[in-house]
Design a protein around this motif. Sequence first.
Motif, short mmCIF file in Angstrom:
data_model
loop_
_atom_site.label_atom_id
_atom_site.label_comp_id
_atom_site.label_asym_id
_atom_site.label_seq_id
_atom_site.Cartn_x
_atom_site.Cartn_y
_atom_site.Cartn_z
N TYR A 24 -20.06 -5.61 -5.00
CA TYR A 24 -18.68 -5.40 -4.79
C TYR A 24 -18.13 -4.88 -5.89
O TYR A 24 -17.82 -4.20 -4.83
N LYS A 25 -18.44 -4.08 -6.66
CA LYS A 25 -18.53 -3.45 -7.24
C LYS A 25 -18.24 -2.13 -6.49
O LYS A 25 -17.26 -1.51 -6.27
N LEU A 26 -19.90 -1.78 -5.98
CA LEU A 26 -20.36 -0.32 -4.96
C LEU A 26 -18.66 -0.22 -3.98
O LEU A 26 -18.90 0.85 -3.36
N ALA A 27 -18.27 -1.81 -3.36
CA ALA A 27 -17.86 -1.52 -2.78
C ALA A 27 -16.17 -1.68 -2.54
O ALA A 27 -15.81 -0.63 -1.44
N TRP A 28 -15.50 -1.71 -3.78
CA TRP A 28 -14.54 -1.12 -4.38
C TRP A 28 -14.51 -0.11 -4.67
O TRP A 28 -13.17 0.58 -4.39
N PHE A 29 -15.55 0.79 -4.77
CA PHE A 29 -14.91 1.66 -5.13
C PHE A 29 -14.84 3.04 -4.36
O PHE A 29 -14.81 3.84 -3.92
N LYS A 30 -15.93 2.13 -2.85
CA LYS A 30 -15.57 2.80 -1.27
C LYS A 30 -14.42 2.51 -1.15
O LYS A 30 -13.84 3.88 -0.66
N ARG A 31 -14.03 1.65 -1.47
CA ARG A 31 -12.62 1.48 -1.04
C ARG A 31 -11.18 2.55 -1.62
O ARG A 31 -10.33 3.07 -1.38
N LEU A 32 -11.64 2.52 -3.30
CA LEU A 32 -10.52 3.19 -3.22
C LEU A 32 -11.16 4.67 -3.67
O LEU A 32 -9.79 5.51 -3.61
N LYS A 33 -12.38 5.40 -2.90
CA LYS A 33 -12.07 7.22 -2.47
C LYS A 33 -11.89 7.02 -1.54
O LYS A 33 -11.01 8.01 -1.61
N LYS A 34 -11.66 6.14 -0.34
CA LYS A 34 -10.88 6.41 0.65
C LYS A 34 -9.74 6.32 0.56
O LYS A 34 -9.00 7.22 0.76
N HIS A 35 -9.40 5.69 -0.29
CA HIS A 35 -7.97 5.34 -0.77
C HIS A 35 -6.81 6.29 -1.32
O HIS A 35 -6.18 7.21 -1.20
N ALA A 36 -7.89 6.63 -2.69
CA ALA A 36 -7.59 7.79 -3.52
C ALA A 36 -7.95 9.56 -2.56
O ALA A 36 -7.06 10.44 -2.45
N LYS A 37 -8.53 9.27 -1.08
CA LYS A 37 -8.75 11.06 -0.73
C LYS A 37 -7.24 10.81 0.48
O LYS A 37 -6.55 12.09 0.42
N TYR A 38 -6.83 9.60 0.46
CA TYR A 38 -5.83 9.80 1.62
C TYR A 38 -4.27 10.45 0.40
O TYR A 38 -3.62 10.68 1.11
N LEU A 39 -4.11 10.03 -1.19
CA LEU A 39 -3.46 10.29 -1.61
C LEU A 39 -3.25 11.35 -1.96
O LEU A 39 -2.07 12.08 -1.61
N LEU A 40 -4.45 12.02 -2.02
CA LEU A 40 -4.19 13.41 -2.20
C LEU A 40 -4.15 14.19 -0.96
O LEU A 40 -3.51 15.43 -1.08
N SER A 41 -4.24 13.50 0.58
CA SER A 41 -3.71 14.25 1.52
C SER A 41 -2.46 14.65 1.80
O SER A 41 -1.56 15.19 2.76
N GLU A 42 -1.20 13.59 0.66
CA GLU A 42 -0.26 13.59 1.31
C GLU A 42 -0.03 14.47 0.08
O GLU A 42 1.67 14.83 0.31
N GLN A 43 -0.10 15.73 -0.62
CA GLN A 43 0.07 16.95 -1.94
C GLN A 43 0.92 15.83 -2.48
O GLN A 43 1.82 16.93 -2.70
N VAL A 89 -13.88 11.76 -8.57
CA VAL A 89 -13.12 13.60 -9.03
C VAL A 89 -13.20 14.31 -8.14
O VAL A 89 -12.48 15.46 -8.34
N GLY A 90 -14.12 14.66 -7.54
CA GLY A 90 -15.14 15.89 -7.22
C GLY A 90 -13.93 15.67 -6.14
O GLY A 90 -13.99 16.80 -5.07
N GLN A 91 -13.07 14.95 -5.27
CA GLN A 91 -12.06 15.14 -4.42
C GLN A 91 -11.40 15.82 -4.96
O GLN A 91 -10.48 16.63 -3.92
N GLY A 92 -11.07 15.95 -6.36
CA GLY A 92 -9.97 17.12 -6.32
C GLY A 92 -9.01 16.71 -7.63
O GLY A 92 -8.21 17.26 -8.21
N TRP A 93 -9.53 15.40 -8.31
CA TRP A 93 -8.78 14.66 -9.02
C TRP A 93 -9.05 15.83 -10.58
O TRP A 93 -10.28 15.62 -11.03
#
Length: 258
Positions: free
Chosen positions: A120-139, A181-185
């Motif tokens: 569950y932790k890893l699945a939650w992390f996967k969802r977080l990374k996807k949403h975080a990537k979307y947030l970065l795309s909003e600039q 973090v490597g996404q750009g955070w």
Amino acid sequence: MKIATFNINGINGRLPVLLRWLAEGQPDIVCLQELKAPTDKFPAAALSKIGYNAIWHGQKMWNGVAILARDMDLQEVRNTLPGDQHDDHSRYIEAIVGRMLVCCLYLPNGNPAPGPKFDYKLAWFKRLKKHAKYLLSEQVPVVLAGDYNVIPTALDVYKPERWEDNALYFPQARKAYKDLVGQGWTDAIRHLHPQERIYTFWDYLRNAYERDAGLRLDHLLLSPQIAPRLVAAGVDSNVRGWEKASDHAPVWIQLLDQ
């Protein structure tokens, strides 16, 4: 502007601690985790009395997250992490505060591991990374703050060899955080204190706080649109030593005003 994250470990039982810290530290925005209170038991009136508006998403006995803002309005964007409509844990809340987006999260612990809780932790992390990537795309300026329940590196833990069998330090969890973090955070604490041993959590057992046998679990990640404004970051570790304190201490950053 001062922004903080604090796993309060039971907001009603530790309300005097929270109110004292707010009065002394004067943060402008605060992300809280582990409220351990249903939505209708959140102490909004006590916080309003000292100038803090709030949004929150509670849960009886477990979890629960909130965002506080001193003399500022909050516009709630969402109170669940996208990606799993069946996940009923209160672990995420997001709001527009001023000219920034503030995201408060409480990532699953994952123990005992391996097992369903770690999955569950890893699945939650996967969802977080996807949403975080979307947030970065909003600039837009974004702060992604909370208790990540991850020890990123050996520098972030007292005697790392003792944590190799713990979900907080499993390679998969550390890789998930590194990839995020490597996404750009920007990890605010590590950006300003790259080699300093800094902790945000000390267990109640074995005099961990008195021995400074801690972990760094609470992180503030900044998007590229806000990271250049970072001028200071730290941990109010003294709060952990107060009577009836949480096992976490508040972590904070200071940003230049726009």
